[in-house]
Design a protein around this motif. Structure first.
Motif, PDB file in Angstrom:
ATOM      1  N   ASP A 175     -18.810  -4.632  -4.314  1.00  0.00           N
ATOM      2  CA  ASP A 175     -18.907  -4.813  -2.858  1.00  0.00           C
ATOM      3  C   ASP A 175     -17.523  -4.774  -2.228  1.00  0.00           C
ATOM      4  O   ASP A 175     -17.321  -4.194  -1.177  1.00  0.00           O
ATOM      5  CB  ASP A 175     -19.552  -6.169  -2.536  1.00  0.00           C
ATOM      6  N   VAL A 176     -16.589  -5.462  -2.885  1.00  0.00           N
ATOM      7  CA  VAL A 176     -15.220  -5.515  -2.365  1.00  0.00           C
ATOM      8  C   VAL A 176     -14.279  -5.004  -3.455  1.00  0.00           C
ATOM      9  O   VAL A 176     -14.393  -5.396  -4.624  1.00  0.00           O
ATOM     10  CB  VAL A 176     -14.836  -6.950  -1.930  1.00  0.00           C
ATOM     11  N   PHE A 177     -13.351  -4.134  -3.050  1.00  0.00           N
ATOM     12  CA  PHE A 177     -12.436  -3.500  -3.996  1.00  0.00           C
ATOM     13  C   PHE A 177     -11.002  -3.701  -3.513  1.00  0.00           C
ATOM     14  O   PHE A 177     -10.732  -3.621  -2.314  1.00  0.00           O
ATOM     15  CB  PHE A 177     -12.754  -1.995  -4.047  1.00  0.00           C
ATOM     16  N   CYS A 178     -10.108  -3.954  -4.449  1.00  0.00           N
ATOM     17  CA  CYS A 178      -8.696  -4.034  -4.068  1.00  0.00           C
ATOM     18  C   CYS A 178      -7.836  -3.473  -5.198  1.00  0.00           C
ATOM     19  O   CYS A 178      -8.053  -3.796  -6.367  1.00  0.00           O
ATOM     20  CB  CYS A 178      -8.307  -5.491  -3.803  1.00  0.00           C
ATOM     21  N   CYS A 179      -6.889  -2.606  -4.832  1.00  0.00           N
ATOM     22  CA  CYS A 179      -5.965  -2.101  -5.858  1.00  0.00           C
ATOM     23  C   CYS A 179      -4.530  -2.245  -5.366  1.00  0.00           C
ATOM     24  O   CYS A 179      -4.277  -2.241  -4.157  1.00  0.00           O
ATOM     25  CB  CYS A 179      -6.252  -0.642  -6.190  1.00  0.00           C
ATOM     26  N   GLN A 180      -3.622  -2.370  -6.309  1.00  0.00           N
ATOM     27  CA  GLN A 180      -2.208  -2.310  -5.938  1.00  0.00           C
ATOM     28  C   GLN A 180      -1.926  -0.848  -5.612  1.00  0.00           C
ATOM     29  O   GLN A 180      -2.477   0.051  -6.256  1.00  0.00           O
ATOM     30  CB  GLN A 180      -1.337  -2.868  -7.071  1.00  0.00           C
ATOM     31  N   SER A 181      -1.110  -0.578  -4.594  1.00  0.00           N
ATOM     32  CA  SER A 181      -0.912   0.826  -4.220  1.00  0.00           C
ATOM     33  C   SER A 181       0.566   1.207  -4.096  1.00  0.00           C
ATOM     34  O   SER A 181       0.911   2.048  -3.275  1.00  0.00           O
ATOM     35  CB  SER A 181      -1.709   1.183  -2.968  1.00  0.00           C
ATOM     36  N   GLN A 182       1.408   0.567  -4.912  1.00  0.00           N
ATOM     37  CA  GLN A 182       2.791   1.023  -5.111  1.00  0.00           C
ATOM     38  C   GLN A 182       3.701   0.748  -3.905  1.00  0.00           C
ATOM     39  O   GLN A 182       3.295   0.167  -2.922  1.00  0.00           O
ATOM     40  CB  GLN A 182       2.800   2.502  -5.462  1.00  0.00           C
ATOM     41  N   SER A 183       4.942   1.224  -4.049  1.00  0.00           N
ATOM     42  CA  SER A 183       5.931   1.029  -2.986  1.00  0.00           C
ATOM     43  C   SER A 183       5.749   2.080  -1.901  1.00  0.00           C
ATOM     44  O   SER A 183       5.874   3.273  -2.176  1.00  0.00           O
ATOM     45  CB  SER A 183       7.342   1.156  -3.558  1.00  0.00           C
ATOM     46  N   PRO A 184       5.483   1.652  -0.671  1.00  0.00           N
ATOM     47  CA  PRO A 184       5.336   2.647   0.397  1.00  0.00           C
ATOM     48  C   PRO A 184       6.688   3.201   0.840  1.00  0.00           C
ATOM     49  O   PRO A 184       6.747   4.099   1.677  1.00  0.00           O
ATOM     50  CB  PRO A 184       4.677   1.848   1.526  1.00  0.00           C
ATOM     51  N   LEU A 185       7.778   2.674   0.262  1.00  0.00           N
ATOM     52  CA  LEU A 185       9.112   3.153   0.630  1.00  0.00           C
ATOM     53  C   LEU A 185       9.647   4.198  -0.337  1.00  0.00           C
ATOM     54  O   LEU A 185      10.113   5.251   0.071  1.00  0.00           O
ATOM     55  CB  LEU A 185      10.092   1.966   0.673  1.00  0.00           C
ATOM     56  N   VAL A 186       9.575   3.912  -1.640  1.00  0.00           N
ATOM     57  CA  VAL A 186      10.146   4.869  -2.599  1.00  0.00           C
ATOM     58  C   VAL A 186       9.110   5.527  -3.503  1.00  0.00           C
ATOM     59  O   VAL A 186       9.465   6.292  -4.379  1.00  0.00           O
ATOM     60  CB  VAL A 186      11.262   4.241  -3.482  1.00  0.00           C
ATOM     61  N   GLN A 187       7.844   5.202  -3.298  1.00  0.00           N
ATOM     62  CA  GLN A 187       6.803   5.867  -4.102  1.00  0.00           C
ATOM     63  C   GLN A 187       5.725   6.418  -3.169  1.00  0.00           C
ATOM     64  O   GLN A 187       4.533   6.258  -3.408  1.00  0.00           O
ATOM     65  CB  GLN A 187       6.212   4.874  -5.105  1.00  0.00           C
ATOM     66  N   LYS A 188       6.196   7.042  -2.123  1.00  0.00           N
ATOM     67  CA  LYS A 188       5.284   7.510  -1.060  1.00  0.00           C
ATOM     68  C   LYS A 188       4.189   8.424  -1.572  1.00  0.00           C
ATOM     69  O   LYS A 188       3.057   8.356  -1.112  1.00  0.00           O
ATOM     70  CB  LYS A 188       6.083   8.276   0.000  1.00  0.00           C
ATOM     71  N   VAL A 211       7.557  -8.362  -2.830  1.00  0.00           N
ATOM     72  CA  VAL A 211       7.694  -8.663  -4.253  1.00  0.00           C
ATOM     73  C   VAL A 211       9.099  -8.199  -4.637  1.00  0.00           C
ATOM     74  O   VAL A 211       9.316  -7.009  -4.923  1.00  0.00           O
ATOM     75  CB  VAL A 211       6.606  -7.951  -5.107  1.00  0.00           C
ATOM     76  N   PRO A 212      10.078  -9.104  -4.616  1.00  0.00           N
ATOM     77  CA  PRO A 212      11.487  -8.705  -4.737  1.00  0.00           C
ATOM     78  C   PRO A 212      11.844  -7.877  -5.964  1.00  0.00           C
ATOM     79  O   PRO A 212      12.771  -7.072  -5.898  1.00  0.00           O
ATOM     80  CB  PRO A 212      12.223 -10.048  -4.767  1.00  0.00           C
ATOM     81  N   THR A 213      11.123  -8.033  -7.066  1.00  0.00           N
ATOM     82  CA  THR A 213      11.522  -7.275  -8.264  1.00  0.00           C
ATOM     83  C   THR A 213      10.785  -5.939  -8.426  1.00  0.00           C
ATOM     84  O   THR A 213      10.942  -5.266  -9.438  1.00  0.00           O
ATOM     85  CB  THR A 213      11.352  -8.121  -9.549  1.00  0.00           C
ATOM     86  N   TYR A 214       9.981  -5.558  -7.418  1.00  0.00           N
ATOM     87  CA  TYR A 214       9.353  -4.233  -7.447  1.00  0.00           C
ATOM     88  C   TYR A 214      10.176  -3.265  -6.594  1.00  0.00           C
ATOM     89  O   TYR A 214      10.896  -3.709  -5.701  1.00  0.00           O
ATOM     90  CB  TYR A 214       7.914  -4.301  -6.911  1.00  0.00           C
ATOM     91  N   PRO A 215      10.026  -1.940  -6.835  1.00  0.00           N
ATOM     92  CA  PRO A 215      10.847  -0.970  -6.116  1.00  0.00           C
ATOM     93  C   PRO A 215      10.923  -1.194  -4.604  1.00  0.00           C
ATOM     94  O   PRO A 215       9.927  -1.135  -3.906  1.00  0.00           O
ATOM     95  CB  PRO A 215      10.173   0.366  -6.453  1.00  0.00           C
ATOM     96  N   MET A 216      12.119  -1.528  -4.150  1.00  0.00           N
ATOM     97  CA  MET A 216      12.439  -1.756  -2.734  1.00  0.00           C
ATOM     98  C   MET A 216      11.748  -2.978  -2.111  1.00  0.00           C
ATOM     99  O   MET A 216      11.735  -3.128  -0.891  1.00  0.00           O
ATOM    100  CB  MET A 216      12.151  -0.516  -1.896  1.00  0.00           C
ATOM    101  N   ALA A 217      11.150  -3.812  -2.969  1.00  0.00           N
ATOM    102  CA  ALA A 217      10.688  -5.153  -2.580  1.00  0.00           C
ATOM    103  C   ALA A 217       9.475  -5.241  -1.654  1.00  0.00           C
ATOM    104  O   ALA A 217       8.973  -6.324  -1.390  1.00  0.00           O
ATOM    105  CB  ALA A 217      11.839  -5.958  -1.958  1.00  0.00           C
ATOM    106  N   ILE A 218       9.018  -4.100  -1.157  1.00  0.00           N
ATOM    107  CA  ILE A 218       7.811  -4.169  -0.318  1.00  0.00           C
ATOM    108  C   ILE A 218       6.692  -3.473  -1.074  1.00  0.00           C
ATOM    109  O   ILE A 218       6.829  -2.313  -1.464  1.00  0.00           O
ATOM    110  CB  ILE A 218       8.017  -3.484   1.056  1.00  0.00           C
TER     111      ILE A 218
END
Ligand code: AG3
Length: 267
Positions: A175-188, A211-218
């Motif tokens: 019914d409800v789905f959620c996925c992580q979708s990477q860095s919108p800054l460096v993994q466009k 998330v400070p330790t992921y690519p570009m923190a956002i």
């Protein structure tokens, strides 16, 4: 002491490591480090998956945003997430069954032994662990109230979790789905691919977390399906979170102008 450096596109993040606690190479190269200032750190195929310092920022947003957007989630599927962080958070809710499907047994066994961020979640009697490719699993699986995707970057074994066929399957199984979708800054390009392929859901949206330790923190996430924030249900988990609360939940959906331009035409 050595520096562990993850490089992005012309930038990167350097973390000083005290020692390597363990390493194993199977379908992925899995490493666990003790760092100088960020606690233990999990690295898969050279990419930082989590540090003890900020893993709660990520796992709590990936889990509690969708869990509180379903009226009564009892059955939850977690695809990926072999470190047990998302599993730990799901079990804070009144769930009856959680199936964790990770393709790499090494990740599960290693994290249980050297990282321990699951804090006993793997041994909870409501939990079933399946070692399988997430897409193949969904083809024959039961239906879930909520499905969460806690994957690595879409290179190598996670690739199948980013295509249209995967989203079609996911739509038919929850019914409800959620996925992580990477860095919108460096993994466009990864982010865009997920945005496009998740359009098989009639209703979907994007939210962000720091998330400070992921690519570009956002970091970005896609929430899809029949979701509706039931804020009053936060009472059940009040006091159990480190990062998540209803204010943070609402704020996560506020997109800056540059981000609105990215998703324009897609959402
Ligand atoms: N997986 C999403 C983070 C991927 C980070 N990518 C990178 N550092 N290039 C997190 C898994 C933790 N459960």
């Amino acid at each position: 002491m050595d520096w562990f450096i993850e490089y992005y596109n012309g930038s990167g993040l350097a973390v000083r490591v005290v020692k390597k606690l363990a390493e194993i190479e199977g379908i992925q190269k899995v490493e666990v480090y003790e760092t100088e200032s960020l606690g233990k750190m999990l690295v898969i195929d050279g990419k930082i998956q989590l540090t003890e310092f900020d893993e709660a920022f990520y796992h709590e947003m990936l889990v509690h945003v969708p869990m509180l957007s379903h009226p009564n989630p009892k059955k939850v599927g977690i695809i990926g997430g072999g470190d047990g962080g998302a599993l730990r958070e799901v079990l804070k809710h009144d769930v009856s069954r959680v199936v964790l499907i990770d393709i790499d047994r090494n990740v599960i066994e290693f994290c249980k032994k050297f990282l321990k961020i699951d804090r006993g979640a793997f041994d909870d009697e409501r939990v079933e662990i399946v070692v399988s490719d997430g897409k193949e699993f969904l083809k024959q699986s039961e239906k879930f109230d909520v499905i969460l995707v806690d994957s690595t970057d879409p290179v190598g074994v996670s690739d199948t979790l980013f295509d249209r066929e995967f989203f079609e399957l996911a739509r038919s199984k929850c019914d409800v789905f959620c996925c992580q979708s990477q860095s919108p800054l460096v993994q466009k390009e990864y982010f865009k691919k997920l945005l496009e392929n998740s359009s098989v859901f009639e209703k979907r949206t994007v939210f962000l977390a720091s998330v400070p330790t992921y690519p570009m923190a956002i970091w970005s996430f896609i929430l899809a399906g029949n979701f509706d924030f039931a804020e009053d249900r936060f009472e059940k988990i009040r006091g159990k979170t480190h990062h998540y609360n209803p204010d943070v939940h609402r704020a996560a959906f506020a997109l800056p102008e540059w981000m609105k331009k990215e998703v324009e035409g897609c959402i």
